[in-house]
Design a protein around this motif. Sequence first.
Motif, PDB file in Angstrom:
ATOM      1  N   ASP A  75       0.813  -1.212   0.000  1.00  0.00           N
ATOM      2  CA  ASP A  75       0.000   0.000   0.000  1.00  0.00           C
ATOM      3  C   ASP A  75       0.850   1.268   0.000  1.00  0.00           C
ATOM      4  O   ASP A  75       0.515   2.251  -0.656  1.00  0.00           O
ATOM      5  CB  ASP A  75      -0.903   0.020   1.242  1.00  0.00           C
ATOM      6  CG  ASP A  75      -2.020  -1.003   1.136  1.00  0.00           C
ATOM      7  OD1 ASP A  75      -2.188  -1.561   0.032  1.00  0.00           O
ATOM      8  OD2 ASP A  75      -2.712  -1.244   2.137  1.00  0.00           O
ATOM      9  N   TYR A  76       1.962   1.256   0.746  1.00  0.00           N
ATOM     10  CA  TYR A  76       2.725   2.507   0.856  1.00  0.00           C
ATOM     11  C   TYR A  76       3.432   2.869  -0.440  1.00  0.00           C
ATOM     12  O   TYR A  76       3.754   4.030  -0.666  1.00  0.00           O
ATOM     13  CB  TYR A  76       3.702   2.475   2.036  1.00  0.00           C
ATOM     14  CG  TYR A  76       4.641   1.298   2.083  1.00  0.00           C
ATOM     15  CD1 TYR A  76       4.436   0.273   2.985  1.00  0.00           C
ATOM     16  CD2 TYR A  76       5.736   1.219   1.233  1.00  0.00           C
ATOM     17  CE1 TYR A  76       5.287  -0.804   3.059  1.00  0.00           C
ATOM     18  CE2 TYR A  76       6.596   0.144   1.299  1.00  0.00           C
ATOM     19  CZ  TYR A  76       6.371  -0.862   2.207  1.00  0.00           C
ATOM     20  OH  TYR A  76       7.225  -1.929   2.251  1.00  0.00           O
TER      21      TYR A  76
ATOM     22  N   ARG B  76       1.913   2.425  -3.337  1.00  0.00           N
ATOM     23  CA  ARG B  76       0.809   3.093  -4.026  1.00  0.00           C
ATOM     24  C   ARG B  76       0.649   4.516  -3.483  1.00  0.00           C
ATOM     25  O   ARG B  76       0.425   5.464  -4.246  1.00  0.00           O
ATOM     26  CB  ARG B  76      -0.473   2.284  -3.806  1.00  0.00           C
ATOM     27  CG  ARG B  76      -1.630   2.731  -4.656  1.00  0.00           C
ATOM     28  CD  ARG B  76      -2.859   1.908  -4.356  1.00  0.00           C
ATOM     29  NE  ARG B  76      -3.176   1.950  -2.929  1.00  0.00           N
ATOM     30  CZ  ARG B  76      -4.092   1.178  -2.346  1.00  0.00           C
ATOM     31  NH1 ARG B  76      -4.761   0.286  -3.052  1.00  0.00           N
ATOM     32  NH2 ARG B  76      -4.333   1.287  -1.059  1.00  0.00           N
ATOM     33  N   THR B  77       0.797   4.667  -2.165  1.00  0.00           N
ATOM     34  CA  THR B  77       0.713   6.009  -1.576  1.00  0.00           C
ATOM     35  C   THR B  77       1.772   6.932  -2.180  1.00  0.00           C
ATOM     36  O   THR B  77       1.479   8.079  -2.513  1.00  0.00           O
ATOM     37  CB  THR B  77       0.911   5.947  -0.047  1.00  0.00           C
ATOM     38  OG1 THR B  77      -0.022   5.024   0.500  1.00  0.00           O
ATOM     39  CG2 THR B  77       0.715   7.305   0.579  1.00  0.00           C
TER      40      THR B  77
ATOM     41  N   ARG C  43       3.167   6.744  -5.071  1.00  0.00           N
ATOM     42  CA  ARG C  43       2.750   7.112  -6.433  1.00  0.00           C
ATOM     43  C   ARG C  43       1.637   8.143  -6.380  1.00  0.00           C
ATOM     44  O   ARG C  43       1.638   9.107  -7.131  1.00  0.00           O
ATOM     45  CB  ARG C  43       2.246   5.883  -7.182  1.00  0.00           C
ATOM     46  CG  ARG C  43       3.333   4.983  -7.647  1.00  0.00           C
ATOM     47  CD  ARG C  43       2.933   4.260  -8.935  1.00  0.00           C
ATOM     48  NE  ARG C  43       4.008   3.360  -9.298  1.00  0.00           N
ATOM     49  CZ  ARG C  43       4.050   2.075  -8.934  1.00  0.00           C
ATOM     50  NH1 ARG C  43       3.039   1.548  -8.275  1.00  0.00           N
ATOM     51  NH2 ARG C  43       5.070   1.331  -9.248  1.00  0.00           N
ATOM     52  N   ALA C  44       0.680   7.931  -5.456  1.00  0.00           N
ATOM     53  CA  ALA C  44      -0.466   8.835  -5.369  1.00  0.00           C
ATOM     54  C   ALA C  44      -0.041  10.242  -4.970  1.00  0.00           C
ATOM     55  O   ALA C  44      -0.767  11.199  -5.198  1.00  0.00           O
ATOM     56  CB  ALA C  44      -1.487   8.291  -4.371  1.00  0.00           C
ATOM     57  N   LYS C  45       1.143  10.360  -4.356  1.00  0.00           N
ATOM     58  CA  LYS C  45       1.636  11.683  -3.981  1.00  0.00           C
ATOM     59  C   LYS C  45       2.274  12.405  -5.158  1.00  0.00           C
ATOM     60  O   LYS C  45       2.656  13.555  -5.050  1.00  0.00           O
ATOM     61  CB  LYS C  45       2.703  11.550  -2.882  1.00  0.00           C
ATOM     62  CG  LYS C  45       2.140  11.310  -1.518  1.00  0.00           C
ATOM     63  CD  LYS C  45       3.176  11.560  -0.436  1.00  0.00           C
ATOM     64  CE  LYS C  45       4.202  10.480  -0.357  1.00  0.00           C
ATOM     65  NZ  LYS C  45       5.063  10.612   0.846  1.00  0.00           N
ATOM     66  N   GLY C  46       2.469  11.661  -6.266  1.00  0.00           N
ATOM     67  CA  GLY C  46       3.072  12.278  -7.436  1.00  0.00           C
ATOM     68  C   GLY C  46       4.570  12.143  -7.484  1.00  0.00           C
ATOM     69  O   GLY C  46       5.250  12.903  -8.168  1.00  0.00           O
ATOM     70  N   MET C  47       5.111  11.180  -6.745  1.00  0.00           N
ATOM     71  CA  MET C  47       6.557  10.961  -6.794  1.00  0.00           C
ATOM     72  C   MET C  47       6.937  10.340  -8.141  1.00  0.00           C
ATOM     73  O   MET C  47       6.186   9.539  -8.694  1.00  0.00           O
ATOM     74  CB  MET C  47       6.980  10.003  -5.678  1.00  0.00           C
ATOM     75  CG  MET C  47       6.740  10.542  -4.290  1.00  0.00           C
ATOM     76  SD  MET C  47       7.796  11.948  -3.953  1.00  0.00           S
ATOM     77  CE  MET C  47       6.597  13.223  -3.732  1.00  0.00           C
TER      78      MET C  47
END
Lengths: 336, 323
Positions: A232-233, A235-236, A238-242
């Motif tokens: 999950d982290y 995906r997190t 990626r979701a932050k735009g890294m």
Amino acid sequence: MTLGYISRRLFHLVLIMFGVSVLVFLMLRMIPGDPAQLLLGEFANPEELESLRAQLGLNQSLLTQYWIYLRNIIQGDLGNSLRSNAPVAGEIWVRLIATLELSLAAMFIATVVGVAAGVLSAVKQRSFLDYASMFLALVGVSMPIFWLGLMLIYLFSVKYPILPMMGRITLGLEVPEMTGLMVVDSLLAGNGQAFLSAVKHLLLPSFTLATIPMAIVARITRSSMLEVMSKDYVRTARAKGMAESVVVLRHALRNAFLPVVTVLGLNLGLLLGGAVLTETIFSWPGLGRYVVDSLAGRDYAAVQGCILVFAALMAAINLAVDLMYVFLDPRLRVDE
Amino acid sequence: MEPVLQIQGLKTRFATKRGMLTAVDGVSLHVDQGETLGIVGESGCGKSVTALSILQLLPKPLAHIAEGKILFNGQDLVKAKESVIRDIRGNQISMIFQEPMTSLNPVFTVGYQIMEPLKQHRGMKKAQARQEAVQLLELVGIPEPTARIDDYPHQLSGGMRQRVMIAMALACHPAVMIADEPTTALDVTIQAQILELMKKLQQEIGMAILLITHDLGVVAETCHRVMVMYAGKIVESADVGELFTRPAHPYTKGLFDSLPKRGHIGALPTIPGAVPSLLHLPPGCAFQDRCTYADKQCSQVPPWQEVHAKHGVRCWHPLEEGI
Ligand SMILES: Nc1ncnc2c1ncn2[C@@H]1O[C@H](COP(=O)(O)OP(=O)(O)OP(=O)(O)O)[C@@H](O)[C@H]1O
Ligand SMILES: [Mg+2]
């Protein structure tokens, strides 16, 4: 990081070394025959024998003898070599540094190449690159070191003579000793030619020694990365735009590295065993070859010293691995 | 006014070992600025896949968007380049996930993880980002933020971690926040606090929220509008008040009937049967096998019809009576 933990572990290390010293001490006493005779060889003259007997306290109780032995090793006196008659401690020290240079270079190659191959394979799962590097890793773990070493010598020293096949540096290029690590010393001396020669000498043996750990690291890194990448982290992140490189190399790899360190730690014995073989093949003046030669020459004092040093080395490296683990994984840091 | 986020006819497919399945089947929706849109439905109906499709966070290469448009401020994200999406993620559209326990990276401090989007999207330097992160932690109600900022996730409780996730999602003042079951893993009191916090922050920042949940109670408390999803399709859509007073789809009614009511004693009614496998959907309405009103007509694909103003339903026999 807690000092309590480190001091506890250091205490364990002392306990282990104490146990090993008892075993090494008993080893000589259990072999049938006179320990003094064993240490000095069959051609020793009676006066020498008598003085060593007195020195070891052989006519006193076993406990007193152990006490004498322990006091000596604590003072750094591991006895004299049967073959050279020089103090074993000094001989071991010089060779230990040579082995260290070889092992560090091998570890460096194994980690860098292994991790890179593992990460690439995981990111490009089921690609040609993945299959190719995992095939190579399979070949790598099953490759007999002896055979590989000889093949490398044949290829790069005989058929295409671009790399030296033995020793640590070209004769005549020696630099003043500071750390004992040839590569570092030549750099410190500012001698480019010597540095190049030291690196060239290091290349074949360290690659040979690196093969198996490299293959292991590559495989573990791959499977560990595959697991972590679905967390999950990640995906997190990626979701932050890294950027994908940050996601893979920072967020995933930091976590995927934990099992790699464990496996490396567990395989240290394998590495040290490999060092013995590699040093023999490439005439590398290290501890591994020293043990082999001492065994062949029935040099008991030298063998005893080597066992002590190997044990200390293993314990120290295990401690280093554990500390590294705690450094990498904050969950293991004990709150105080 | 243009909606901030608009989805048109989205179809997301999974290439599984047992065949291609359509997890999201023609979903259309829109969210306006400052509005909270709820998506409800049973487990496996495609809520998360819809959410992940928006920011293209689907598990690759397993899933892909087969059809449809996702318009953010008029730009189609489905066709956008990876670099464009990356600039939007965590910046203009951010996301909170269901599992606060596993959604934060265990090897980095929470401060570091909040600072990351600040440095990435707002070009902040370390010291400045750290200051901002402390303020964000304070904003989401974490006590002693200057001390907590150097904590690792495992040192915080589930509720605190979800607050950290929210702080991270808010870092760049997004226009849209997608919250995928943000409170499901938390106990009831914490759940209420987190929802309250999200509501408060929404009013302060004026962002749109897409709130995914399977809990109608959560919907009643937080959403303006709600869409009910079943087997990958939107089956009903209305304002919250409207939906709660006169649900038109038998499935929606079933969801309401299975809610505990004040003074109710004894077992709650449940919807009979189970969600059909997406690989073997019946022709026509996917709910027909569990529906007491189903007849022959239901094996034809039901049309979308407006039963009241702004109240649509995908059913051949929409319910007339209120509750
Ligand atoms: N990784 C996956 N592999 C294969 N199929 C998947 C995967 N993820 C989702 N699906 C399919 O997509 C469907 C919708 O999944 P989704 O996660 O969107 O459900 P959900 O509505 O979020 O449920 P929940 O309430 O349990 O979170 C699932 O029923 C499943 O068939
Ligand atoms: Mg979900």
